[in-house]
Design an enzyme around this catalytic site. Structure first.
Site, mmCIF file in Angstrom:
data_model
loop_
_atom_site.group_PDB
_atom_site.id
_atom_site.type_symbol
_atom_site.label_atom_id
_atom_site.label_comp_id
_atom_site.label_asym_id
_atom_site.label_seq_id
_atom_site.Cartn_x
_atom_site.Cartn_y
_atom_site.Cartn_z
ATOM 1 N N CYS A 183 0.836 -1.202 0.000
ATOM 2 C CA CYS A 183 0.000 0.000 0.000
ATOM 3 C C CYS A 183 0.873 1.256 0.000
ATOM 4 C CB CYS A 183 -0.902 -0.009 1.232
ATOM 5 S SG CYS A 183 -1.773 1.555 1.456
ATOM 6 N N HIS A 199 -3.684 1.135 8.175
ATOM 7 C CA HIS A 199 -4.282 0.724 6.900
ATOM 8 C C HIS A 199 -5.766 0.338 7.043
ATOM 9 C CE1 HIS A 199 -4.019 -0.906 2.782
ATOM 10 N NE2 HIS A 199 -4.781 -1.891 3.205
ATOM 11 N N ASN A 226 -13.997 9.219 -1.358
ATOM 12 C CA ASN A 226 -14.709 8.105 -1.977
ATOM 13 C C ASN A 226 -14.368 6.880 -1.156
ATOM 14 O OD1 ASN A 226 -15.473 9.770 -4.138
ATOM 15 N ND2 ASN A 226 -13.608 9.286 -5.278
ATOM 16 N N HIS A 252 -6.561 2.090 1.836
ATOM 17 C CA HIS A 252 -6.070 2.853 2.992
ATOM 18 C C HIS A 252 -6.966 4.091 3.204
ATOM 19 C CE1 HIS A 252 -2.488 3.629 5.618
ATOM 20 N NE2 HIS A 252 -3.171 4.757 5.724
ATOM 21 N N HIS A 288 -8.368 7.379 3.217
ATOM 22 C CA HIS A 288 -7.880 8.652 2.681
ATOM 23 C C HIS A 288 -8.985 9.356 1.918
ATOM 24 C CE1 HIS A 288 -7.721 6.298 -1.017
ATOM 25 N NE2 HIS A 288 -7.552 7.415 -1.704
ATOM 26 N N GLN A 312 -9.484 13.231 -0.629
ATOM 27 C CA GLN A 312 -8.755 14.084 -1.570
ATOM 28 C C GLN A 312 -9.264 15.512 -1.434
ATOM 29 O OE1 GLN A 312 -8.327 12.327 -5.609
ATOM 30 N NE2 GLN A 312 -9.653 10.728 -4.819
HETATM 31 ZN ZN LIG Z 1 -2.155 1.266 3.753
#
Ligand SMILES: [Zn+2]
Length: 369
Positions: A90, A151, A189, A200, A202, A204
């Site tokens: 990742c 993660h 998303n 992972h 996250h 934007q």
């Molecule tokens: Zn990750």
């Protein structure tokens, strides 16, 4: 061997600004992209080797759609981006011995960096002329916001303090990018079902070189009438959960099943204008909103989360919201935007918003860790 340069003379020092409680370390990746490490505690530690420089992202540009009357962004370089890597490779996990990542440190709280595969860049140049269509450079900025170095975490499992920090980070980026660009759009998303390419946790941030048509329409509606104040006043059985400074509700005009909005009671233009109490209240509501959606059908809910901030020129009349659009309408059934939605822009909804609010209220939510 990629040498990395710590460019922050503010490294380890609290960020300056009003009501700013976080610590910021500014770092420059070998290919020149910026990496910002936010935390409640100062970030320390030596950088490891980084990923090789990003491929050139030239060619991104805008073309005007004369029937939609809005820009379409073209970014061919995005086809090369990482697709569903295993946890062991990742790129958003902390770097480790034998593994390169986007974030060349052993640990971090929240990391923000310039996207390797951006749709908009500050260096975008005017595209070659194309007959029959108006074009423009795709000038802007695309950032990745990594919520945790774990993660397997997510907005539903992160502690309330981390979510409050995330609200601060969104605010800091909206304020900074808003000095250059007219519309700043933080979003997440979540779920393979809607095309997420990295698991992972996250989101934007897109800094647009223009105000998108849909965003302008919503901002103009708010400038003409206090739409969100009225929504809060009449929320009644659309409320999922209330706090002193903010409310979680299903809007009575929701277009997605179980659509959930987190709304500060005070009219503020975006997360950059929230006070501590509002941030903390919204953080608690946000975590529980995601846990309710996950609990609804007993499986992680695919969703799109957007932070609706005032576009330039509408700061005085805009009331920010965090909108979560879930993509599952029933156990095992996804909501698709099909013929009517795509062809006419009219949404067909399967679940009444008042029923959705009642069902979400009834989902037990465990407290954040
Ligand atoms: Zn990750």
């Amino acid at each position: 061997m990629m040498a990395s340069i710590d460019c922050g003379d503010r490294a380890g020092q609290p960020a300056r600004g009003e009501d700013v409680l976080f610590d910021l370390r500014e770092f420059r990746l070998p290919d020149g992209r910026e990496l910002l490490l936010y935390g409640h505690a100062p970030h320390v530690g030596e950088a490891r080797d980084s990923l090789p420089p990003a491929p050139a992202s030239g060619g991104a540009h805008l073309r005007w759609h004369p029937l939609r009357r809005e820009w379409v962004a073209y970014a061919g370089a995005r086809q090369g981006r990482t697709f569903l890597p295993s946890a062991a490779s990742c790129p958003l996990c902390p770097a480790a011995e034998g593994r390169l990542g986007e974030i060349p440190f052993d640990r971090f709280e929240i990391a923000v960096f310039e996207n390797r595969f951006p749709a908009f860049t500050a260096s975008a140049v005017p595209p070659a002329e194309i007959s029959g269509v108006e074009t423009a450079p795709a000038q802007g900025r695309c950032e990745v916001v990594v919520f945790s170095d774990d993660h397997h975490a997510g907005l539903g499992t992160l502690c309330e303090d981390r979510l409050a920090l995330l609200l601060e980070v969104w605010g800091a980026r909206v304020r900074a990018l808003g000095e250059t660009y007219p519309y700043i759009f933080p979003f997440e998303n979540r779920g393979e079902e809607i095309g997420v390419t990295l698991h992972h946790p996250h989101g934007q941030i897109y800094a647009f070189p223009f105000i998108p048509a849909q965003v302008r329409r919503a901002a103009e509606a708010q400038a003409e009438a206090l739409v969100i104040e009225r929504l809060l006043r009449d929320a009644g059985n659309f409320v999922i959960e209330e706090a002193e400074a903010a409310v979680a509700l299903v809007p009575p005009f929701a277009v997605y099943p179980y659509e959930t909005w987190i709304v500060p009671r005070r009219r503020v233009a975006g997360p950059q204008a929230l006070d501590d109490a509002e941030r903390q209240a919204m953080a608690g509501l946000l975590g529980r909103a995601v846990r309710r959606l996950d609990g609804l059908f007993g499986t992680p809910m695919p969703y799109i989360l957007t932070v609706q901030c005032a576009p330039k020129g509408f700061e005085a009349t805009f009331h920010m919201t965090i909108d979560i659009r879930p993509f599952r309408r029933d156990a095992g059934k996804l909501k698709y935007l099909a013929g009517v939605e795509q062809g006419t822009g009219v949404f067909l909804a399967d679940v009444l918003p008042e029923d959705a609010a009642a069902r979400l209220r009834a989902v037990p939510t465990v407290e954040a860790p």
